[in-house]
Design a protein around this motif. Structure first.
Motif, short mmCIF file in Angstrom:
data_model
loop_
_atom_site.label_atom_id
_atom_site.label_comp_id
_atom_site.label_asym_id
_atom_site.label_seq_id
_atom_site.Cartn_x
_atom_site.Cartn_y
_atom_site.Cartn_z
N TYR A 188 0.85 -1.19 0.00
CA TYR A 188 0.00 0.00 0.00
C TYR A 188 0.88 1.24 0.00
O TYR A 188 1.94 1.26 0.64
CB TYR A 188 -0.92 0.01 1.21
N ILE A 189 0.43 2.27 -0.71
CA ILE A 189 1.20 3.52 -0.80
C ILE A 189 0.26 4.68 -0.51
O ILE A 189 -0.79 4.83 -1.15
CB ILE A 189 1.81 3.72 -2.19
N PHE A 190 0.63 5.50 0.48
CA PHE A 190 -0.09 6.75 0.72
C PHE A 190 0.71 7.88 0.09
O PHE A 190 1.93 7.97 0.27
CB PHE A 190 -0.27 7.02 2.21
N SER A 191 0.03 8.75 -0.63
CA SER A 191 0.70 9.85 -1.33
C SER A 191 0.05 11.18 -0.98
O SER A 191 -1.18 11.26 -0.82
CB SER A 191 0.64 9.66 -2.85
N PHE A 192 0.87 12.22 -0.89
CA PHE A 192 0.37 13.57 -0.69
C PHE A 192 1.13 14.50 -1.62
O PHE A 192 2.37 14.48 -1.66
CB PHE A 192 0.56 14.03 0.76
N GLY A 193 0.37 15.28 -2.41
CA GLY A 193 1.01 16.15 -3.39
C GLY A 193 0.54 17.59 -3.30
O GLY A 193 -0.59 17.87 -2.87
#
Length: 233
Positions: free
Chosen positions: A34-39
């Protein structure tokens, strides 16, 4: 006797170190899928009253996004993204253009937030079976389907005395994303990511048919990506 005690102590430390390394190796064999991303980054809106795009006379506004990605195979992911982008009319339209807008009752200005959510499959150029085995750089991208809500305050002229009216529209869109990631550590990446949201509407701004295409949004973001696995696993 003293030397024997020292030898036992050293062997105990070595055994503990080897055991910890073995445990850590076994732990990292379980891939973090699982990957959490914030941009965050600049964005623009391609809208009918947005400005003169060929001359780069249009407003640049902020955008933010948050994503959750599930790795399905070494090459294939499924990603859900939600985000915010501010849109704004801009440029300096000629009097002829203003007369055209007045004739058709089109909005001169439109400003407000856009909130969106989409799901898309994503492909990694360089496949990796485990988060510990990913390459330093990787190229990824995909196309999906989403829904967007835009709420704007619009005016039918450039007069400072006109009271803006509020308008809201919800429509679908097709997101197209591509990114280049760089590995920061065992669990983290930093990426440069470009996104286009091709909406199904030409009326996000209260101005229809002036440009050749519908209303669309574009973003360029710096994205932090963190690999994890649920606690119950």
């Amino acid at each position: 006797m003293k030397k024997t005690i020292q030898l036992v102590f050293i062997l105990s430390l070595l055994a503990t170190s080897i055991d910890l390394q073995a445990q850590n190796f076994y732990k990292e064999k379980i891939s973090r899928n699982y990957i959490f991303s914030f941009g965050v980054g600049p964005s623009f809106a391609y809208i009918d009253n947005g400005g003169q795009y060929r001359d780069f006379k249009f407003d640049i506004k902020p955008s933010v996004s948050a994503s959750l990605t599930k790795r399905v195979t070494p090459k294939f992911d499924v990603r859900a993204t939600m985000g915010y982008q501010s849109i704004s009319s801009g440029g300096n339209p000629s009097q002829r253009v203003q007369d055209h807008w007045t004739l058709y009752g089109s909005s001169f200005t439109a400003k407000g937030p856009a909130y969106y959510f989409d799901v898309m499959p994503s492909w990694n150029l360089i496949p990796f079976p485990n988060h510990m085995l990913r390459s330093m750089f990787n190229l990824y991208g995909g196309v999906g389907l989403g829904i967007i809500n835009v709420t704007t305050k619009q005016t039918k002229s450039f007069s400072s005395e006109e009271t803006p009216t509020k308008h809201s529209i919800t429509t679908g869109y097709v997101p197209f994303r591509v990114g280049l990631s760089y590995t920061l550590g065992p669990y983290s990446d930093i990426a440069g990511e470009g996104t286009m949201l091709f909406t199904f509407s030409d009326n996000l701004d209260g101005n229809v048919g002036f440009n050749r295409f519908g209303d669309h949004l574009g973003q360029a973001q710096i994205v932090y990506r963190r690999y994890f696995r649920p606690k119950n696993r």
